[in-house]
Motif scaffolding. Structure first.
Motif, mmCIF file in Angstrom:
data_model
loop_
_atom_site.group_PDB
_atom_site.id
_atom_site.type_symbol
_atom_site.label_atom_id
_atom_site.label_comp_id
_atom_site.label_asym_id
_atom_site.label_seq_id
_atom_site.Cartn_x
_atom_site.Cartn_y
_atom_site.Cartn_z
ATOM 1 N N LEU A 236 20.857 -11.155 -34.208
ATOM 2 C CA LEU A 236 20.684 -10.237 -33.201
ATOM 3 C C LEU A 236 19.260 -9.915 -32.724
ATOM 4 N N LEU A 237 18.374 -10.140 -33.587
ATOM 5 C CA LEU A 237 17.023 -10.125 -33.278
ATOM 6 C C LEU A 237 16.547 -11.359 -32.294
ATOM 7 N N MET A 238 16.976 -12.386 -32.323
ATOM 8 C CA MET A 238 17.008 -13.485 -31.431
ATOM 9 C C MET A 238 17.556 -13.041 -30.077
ATOM 10 N N LYS A 239 18.771 -12.779 -30.212
ATOM 11 C CA LYS A 239 19.282 -12.105 -28.849
ATOM 12 C C LYS A 239 18.547 -10.996 -28.052
ATOM 13 N N VAL A 240 17.917 -10.048 -28.841
ATOM 14 C CA VAL A 240 17.256 -9.095 -28.570
ATOM 15 C C VAL A 240 15.977 -9.647 -27.525
ATOM 16 N N ALA A 241 15.460 -10.746 -28.162
ATOM 17 C CA ALA A 241 13.983 -11.161 -27.824
ATOM 18 C C ALA A 241 14.291 -11.893 -26.235
ATOM 19 N N LEU A 242 15.407 -12.401 -26.107
ATOM 20 C CA LEU A 242 15.687 -13.161 -25.009
ATOM 21 C C LEU A 242 16.341 -12.480 -23.576
ATOM 22 N N PRO A 243 16.915 -11.378 -24.005
ATOM 23 C CA PRO A 243 17.400 -10.742 -22.440
ATOM 24 C C PRO A 243 15.985 -10.575 -21.460
ATOM 25 N N GLY A 244 16.395 -10.846 -20.309
ATOM 26 C CA GLY A 244 15.723 -10.939 -19.200
ATOM 27 C C GLY A 244 15.326 -12.278 -18.384
ATOM 28 N N LEU A 245 15.792 -13.218 -19.310
ATOM 29 C CA LEU A 245 15.553 -14.704 -18.730
ATOM 30 C C LEU A 245 16.625 -14.925 -17.707
ATOM 31 N N GLU A 246 17.821 -14.486 -17.604
ATOM 32 C CA GLU A 246 18.703 -14.786 -16.451
ATOM 33 C C GLU A 246 18.095 -13.976 -15.535
ATOM 34 N N THR A 247 17.904 -12.658 -15.765
ATOM 35 C CA THR A 247 17.442 -11.942 -14.544
ATOM 36 C C THR A 247 15.978 -12.454 -13.787
ATOM 37 N N ALA A 248 15.166 -12.869 -14.706
ATOM 38 C CA ALA A 248 13.872 -13.361 -14.101
ATOM 39 C C ALA A 248 14.113 -14.665 -13.028
ATOM 40 N N ILE A 249 14.942 -15.481 -13.651
ATOM 41 C CA ILE A 249 15.627 -16.643 -12.829
ATOM 42 C C ILE A 249 16.408 -16.318 -11.744
ATOM 43 N N THR A 250 17.122 -15.571 -11.768
ATOM 44 C CA THR A 250 18.098 -15.184 -10.470
ATOM 45 C C THR A 250 17.528 -14.240 -9.550
ATOM 46 N N THR A 251 16.604 -13.306 -9.964
ATOM 47 C CA THR A 251 16.069 -12.435 -8.848
ATOM 48 C C THR A 251 14.865 -12.980 -8.173
ATOM 49 N N ALA A 252 14.221 -14.259 -8.631
ATOM 50 C CA ALA A 252 13.494 -14.994 -8.177
ATOM 51 C C ALA A 252 13.763 -15.501 -6.759
ATOM 52 N N PHE A 253 14.946 -15.602 -6.445
ATOM 53 C CA PHE A 253 15.514 -16.126 -5.341
ATOM 54 C C PHE A 253 16.399 -15.156 -4.456
ATOM 55 N N PRO A 254 16.380 -14.999 -3.122
ATOM 56 C CA PRO A 254 17.207 -14.341 -2.386
ATOM 57 C C PRO A 254 18.821 -14.508 -2.595
ATOM 58 N N PRO A 255 19.542 -13.502 -2.461
ATOM 59 C CA PRO A 255 21.241 -13.565 -2.783
ATOM 60 C C PRO A 255 21.701 -14.744 -1.941
ATOM 61 N N PHE A 256 21.363 -14.820 -0.626
ATOM 62 C CA PHE A 256 21.744 -15.509 0.409
ATOM 63 C C PHE A 256 20.648 -16.454 1.273
ATOM 64 N N LYS A 257 21.120 -17.515 1.510
ATOM 65 C CA LYS A 257 20.420 -18.188 2.431
ATOM 66 C C LYS A 257 20.874 -18.801 3.463
ATOM 67 N N GLY A 258 21.045 -17.919 4.633
ATOM 68 C CA GLY A 258 22.128 -18.277 5.746
ATOM 69 C C GLY A 258 23.553 -17.664 5.218
ATOM 70 N N SER A 259 24.422 -18.690 5.071
ATOM 71 C CA SER A 259 25.970 -18.368 4.621
ATOM 72 C C SER A 259 26.108 -18.755 3.274
ATOM 73 N N LEU A 260 25.178 -19.435 2.670
ATOM 74 C CA LEU A 260 25.211 -19.909 1.413
ATOM 75 C C LEU A 260 24.465 -19.129 0.345
ATOM 76 N N ARG A 261 25.320 -18.888 -0.776
ATOM 77 C CA ARG A 261 24.923 -18.231 -1.968
ATOM 78 C C ARG A 261 23.358 -19.210 -2.290
#
Length: 343
Positions: A236-261
């Motif tokens: 559980l402590l390891m899981k608490v330390a890691l949240p935010g990694l997925e958000t940091a990666i995905t939010t660094a890019f726009p949701p769409f580029k033209g018509s592509l995700r």
């Protein structure tokens, strides 16, 4: 003549369904309070769980009866408790301000000459950690990222397999397969306790467990970083330390580029994760973002093995991913032979 009152019940006669239902209701209230951001209510309900007789019974049962390590002793040599001893442990269960050191056990890693270090706490500390887990886990389940799997209730390796399959079934993808090396051993105590943001008594107890030290043979070693693999609370402590990694990666890019995700797909099982995207440049940027994020968590930047390879056909992509799925299945405790896709 002994007139001291004895217990009015026996361990085997306890109403376990009623106990589990009552504890689950408290946990569900913690989950809902965490979802709406009511920190005061979360802490108040966690106090109720930590003082609950039913929660203490359930925590004791999980480490002395249900857990496979119930016959493994800590530094005090206590193991395989009898039913009366389990009741006594539940009566004496409380949050300690000091903790006994964990006993070091070395287990061989399958397929390699290396050995994995496990830390076995004493039975009282194991029961205390199970009790704390009952209070903390629902709060953080409300905060964990959607594509995080492994060591989570109601989720398994097969859910990660389905997420990867759904991502590559319509479009060939480049893939970054990454592993955070020695994740348990490199957890920074100060950063972890700050991220937990819990009330002082519980914070002091968790700190005592983290700083308890390791007894390897007859030598005692300090634990300035990391959480012992083998402790009830460590996943559980390891899981608490890691949240935010997925958000940091995905939010660094726009949701769409033209018509592509355009946002990459991240699927994580414990400290292993894959990033999937159609553009190899995005994969390279995701690797750099991961290293930067881990630096921000005050942990040593892990060595990662990128394997971004193009596949022109869905069948070839599935065949290439089989070793990844096998590793995820092994970490989740599932037989690799079952972690296969049909068709």
């Amino acid at each position: 003549m002994n007139t001291a009152p004895g217990p009015m019940y026996a361990w085997q006669d306890l109403p376990w369904r009623q106990i589990e239902r009552a504890v689950f209701k408290l946990q569900h209230r913690i989950y809902r309070a965490s979802r709406r951001g009511d920190v005061k209510a979360v802490h108040k309900l966690q106090h109720l769980v930590l003082k609950s007789w039913y929660a203490k019974l359930l925590a004791t049962r999980r480490v002395t009866q249900d857990n496979r390590g119930k016959r493994t002793a800590g530094v005090d040599g206590v193991k395989a408790l009898t039913p009366p001893q389990r009741l006594t442990l539940a009566h004496r269960l409380h949050l300690p301000l000091k903790a006994a050191p964990v006993r070091r056990v070395w287990l061989p890693k399958p397929g390699t000459a290396e050995k994995r270090p496990l830390g076995i706490p004493v039975m009282h500390d194991r029961a205390g950690q199970a009790l704390v887990k009952l209070a903390l886990e629902p709060e953080w389940e409300a905060k964990f990222e959607p594509n995080s799997y492994g060591f989570r209730p109601g989720r398994a390796c097969h859910d990660a397999i389905d997420a990867i399959h759904a991502s590559i079934t319509q479009q060939d993808k480049f893939i970054l397969d990454a592993d955070i090396e020695k994740c348990f051993d490199r957890l920074n105590h100060q950063a972890l306790l700050a991220k937990l943001h819990t009330f002082p008594t519980l914070r002091q107890t968790i700190k005592a467990w983290l700083k308890a030290g390791v007894m390897d043979g007859e030598e005692l070693f300090p634990t300035d970083t990391g959480a012992p693999q083998g402790a009830v609370l460590s996943p559980l402590l390891m899981k608490v330390a890691l949240p935010g990694l997925e958000t940091a990666i995905t939010t660094a890019f726009p949701p769409f580029k033209g018509s592509l995700r355009w946002q990459p797909k991240v699927v994580r099982v414990a400290d292993d994760f894959v990033v999937l995207h159609r553009d190899p440049e995005v994969i390279g940027q995701a690797k750099a973002i991961t290293a930067t994020w881990l630096d921000g968590m005050k942990k040593e930047t892990p060595f990662m093995w990128p394997r971004a390879l193009a596949r022109r056909a869905h069948r070839a992509a599935v065949a290439w991913l089989r070793p990844v799925i096998t590793r995820l299945a092994t970490k989740a405790g599932t037989s690799p032979s079952r972690a296969r896709w049909c068709g």
